[in-house]
Design a protein around this motif. Structure first.
Motif, short mmCIF file in Angstrom:
data_model
loop_
_atom_site.label_atom_id
_atom_site.label_comp_id
_atom_site.label_asym_id
_atom_site.label_seq_id
_atom_site.Cartn_x
_atom_site.Cartn_y
_atom_site.Cartn_z
N PHE A 193 31.97 35.29 52.53
CA PHE A 193 31.75 34.62 51.24
C PHE A 193 32.83 34.95 50.19
O PHE A 193 32.51 35.23 49.03
CB PHE A 193 30.38 35.01 50.68
N PRO A 194 34.10 34.89 50.54
CA PRO A 194 35.13 35.25 49.55
C PRO A 194 35.16 34.32 48.34
O PRO A 194 35.61 34.72 47.26
CB PRO A 194 36.43 35.16 50.36
N ARG A 195 34.66 33.10 48.50
CA ARG A 195 34.66 32.13 47.40
C ARG A 195 33.79 32.60 46.24
O ARG A 195 33.99 32.19 45.08
CB ARG A 195 34.17 30.80 47.94
N TYR A 196 32.82 33.47 46.54
CA TYR A 196 31.87 33.90 45.52
C TYR A 196 32.14 35.34 45.06
O TYR A 196 31.21 36.05 44.68
CB TYR A 196 30.44 33.77 46.05
N ASP A 197 33.37 35.74 45.07
CA ASP A 197 33.78 37.07 44.59
C ASP A 197 34.95 36.85 43.65
O ASP A 197 36.09 36.65 44.10
CB ASP A 197 34.16 37.95 45.78
N VAL A 198 34.68 36.85 42.35
CA VAL A 198 35.70 36.44 41.39
C VAL A 198 36.04 37.55 40.40
O VAL A 198 35.23 38.46 40.16
CB VAL A 198 35.26 35.18 40.61
N MET A 199 37.24 37.45 39.84
CA MET A 199 37.69 38.37 38.81
C MET A 199 38.24 37.56 37.64
O MET A 199 38.82 36.48 37.84
CB MET A 199 38.79 39.28 39.35
N VAL A 200 38.08 38.10 36.45
CA VAL A 200 38.70 37.52 35.25
C VAL A 200 39.87 38.40 34.87
O VAL A 200 39.72 39.62 34.71
CB VAL A 200 37.70 37.42 34.09
N LEU A 201 41.03 37.78 34.75
CA LEU A 201 42.24 38.52 34.40
C LEU A 201 42.68 38.19 32.97
O LEU A 201 42.62 37.03 32.55
CB LEU A 201 43.39 38.16 35.35
N ASP A 202 43.11 39.20 32.26
CA ASP A 202 43.68 39.03 30.93
C ASP A 202 45.09 39.61 30.98
O ASP A 202 45.26 40.83 31.10
CB ASP A 202 42.82 39.76 29.90
N GLU A 203 46.07 38.72 30.96
CA GLU A 203 47.47 39.13 31.11
C GLU A 203 47.66 39.94 32.38
O GLU A 203 48.38 40.95 32.40
CB GLU A 203 47.94 39.91 29.88
N GLY A 204 47.00 39.49 33.45
CA GLY A 204 47.16 40.11 34.76
C GLY A 204 46.31 41.33 35.01
O GLY A 204 46.32 41.88 36.12
N ILE A 205 45.53 41.76 34.01
CA ILE A 205 44.69 42.94 34.15
C ILE A 205 43.24 42.51 34.38
O ILE A 205 42.74 41.60 33.71
CB ILE A 205 44.78 43.82 32.89
N VAL A 206 42.55 43.17 35.33
CA VAL A 206 41.15 42.85 35.61
C VAL A 206 40.28 43.33 34.45
O VAL A 206 40.25 44.53 34.14
CB VAL A 206 40.68 43.50 36.92
N VAL A 207 39.57 42.40 33.82
CA VAL A 207 38.71 42.76 32.69
C VAL A 207 37.23 42.47 32.98
O VAL A 207 36.35 42.91 32.24
CB VAL A 207 39.14 42.05 31.40
N VAL B 36 31.33 34.28 31.28
CA VAL B 36 32.41 33.58 31.98
C VAL B 36 32.25 33.73 33.49
O VAL B 36 32.38 32.77 34.25
CB VAL B 36 33.79 34.10 31.51
N VAL B 37 31.98 34.97 33.92
CA VAL B 37 31.81 35.24 35.35
C VAL B 37 30.61 34.48 35.91
O VAL B 37 30.71 33.80 36.95
CB VAL B 37 31.64 36.76 35.60
N LEU B 38 29.47 34.56 35.23
CA LEU B 38 28.25 33.92 35.73
C LEU B 38 28.39 32.41 35.75
O LEU B 38 27.93 31.74 36.69
CB LEU B 38 27.06 34.34 34.88
N GLU B 39 29.02 31.83 34.74
CA GLU B 39 29.20 30.38 34.70
C GLU B 39 30.15 29.91 35.80
O GLU B 39 29.95 28.84 36.38
CB GLU B 39 29.69 29.96 33.33
N GLU B 40 31.17 30.70 36.10
CA GLU B 40 32.10 30.33 37.17
C GLU B 40 31.39 30.37 38.52
O GLU B 40 31.56 29.45 39.35
CB GLU B 40 33.29 31.27 37.19
N LEU B 41 30.60 31.39 38.78
CA LEU B 41 29.87 31.45 40.04
C LEU B 41 28.85 30.32 40.14
O LEU B 41 28.68 29.73 41.22
CB LEU B 41 29.18 32.81 40.17
N THR B 42 28.20 30.00 39.04
CA THR B 42 27.24 28.88 39.03
C THR B 42 27.95 27.56 39.31
O THR B 42 27.44 26.73 40.08
CB THR B 42 26.53 28.81 37.67
N ARG B 43 29.11 27.37 38.72
CA ARG B 43 29.87 26.14 38.97
C ARG B 43 30.22 26.01 40.45
O ARG B 43 30.09 24.92 41.04
CB ARG B 43 31.15 26.14 38.12
N ARG B 44 30.62 27.10 41.05
CA ARG B 44 30.97 27.06 42.47
C ARG B 44 29.73 26.74 43.32
O ARG B 44 29.83 26.00 44.30
CB ARG B 44 31.59 28.39 42.89
#
Length: 242
Positions: free
Chosen positions: A45-59, A119-127
């Motif tokens: 399930f790699p499609r459902y494992d997401v990260m948010v990056l801010d200027e390349g840094i995991v936030v 942001v994370v939860l909405e992205e996973l819901t969209r997917r």
């Protein structure tokens, strides 16, 4: 801001792991079920494992699993561990998933109160919606429940502010995204170890047999010195998103 999957940026794996470890007590990472299943989750399930990056840094980051659920309370998994097992076993048995279960989300302390969890939860819901999954649920680990370890999750779930939203900030985050409370996940995680292991995980002594309030634990931890065992059964709270 940029949203990527962890599979697409494996070099950020350690940075993502650090964000999650920042938010949870050590004992959470010693549940035997994830140890047996997470490797397959990453493969399936790699499609459902997401990260948010801010200027390349995991936030921030979060992950979820697709599973079969018929939409009834009786068919809900018993919690986090059971959802993980149902997702992986279902995938291997060829069972068609109908729903997505959020499993965890975390935000770096440097980015608190900026809406990153949403942001994370909405992205996973969209997917999930893009993939035709009809329902989105989550076995929440409420942020403030550890302050009330002797209170049942069923009772805690009823505690609301005057505006009708829950007193707990993590439950409120989901409510603001349209989630409704379904009920307790009574056996969400079970963590067992020797007394010495528990003393190391909790950074405290357990001198006699009994039940203990442990920092970060949502429920009491049962220690049996005669059997050299500590057992923690954690209740979580099921919510369902629109």
């Amino acid at each position: 801001m940029e949203i990527v999957t962890r599979a697409a940026r494996p070099e950020l794996h350690d940075a993502a792991a650090a964000v999650f470890r920042e938010r949870w007590p050590e004992f959470v990472f010693h549940d035997d079920v994830p140890a047996r299943y997470l490797g397959r989750v990453e493969t399936y399930f790699p499609r459902y494992d997401v990260m948010v990056l801010d200027e390349g840094i995991v936030v921030a980051g979060g992950w979820a699993v697709p599973l079969a659920w018929d939409g009834t309370l009786d068919d809900l998994p018993s919690g986090y561990d059971d959802a993980l097992i149902r997702a992986v076993d279902g995938r291997e048995a060829g069972v068609e998933p109908t729903s997505l279960s959020f499993m965890a989300a975390a935000v770096a302390s440097s980015h608190d109160k900026r809406g990153m969890a949403g942001v994370v939860l909405e992205e996973l819901t969209r997917r999930a919606h893009d993939d035709g999954l009809r329902q989105v649920v989550a076995p929440l680990r409420p942020t403030w429940k550890h302050r009330y370890p002797t209170v049942s999750m069923a009772e805690y779930a009823r505690w609301a502010r005057p505006d009708g939203l829950h007193i707990d900030p993590w439950i409120r985050t989901h409510q603001r995204l349209g989630a409704r409370v379904l009920g307790p996940a009574p056996r969400s995680m079970v963590i067992e170890g020797t007394v010495a292991e528990w003393e190391r995980w909790a950074d405290m002594a357990f001198p006699v047999t009994g039940e203990y309030v442990v920092p970060g634990a949502l429920n009491l931890v049962r220690v049996d010195r005669e059997r050299d065992r500590g057992v923690y059964v954690e209740e979580n709270l099921w919510v369902q998103h629109r």
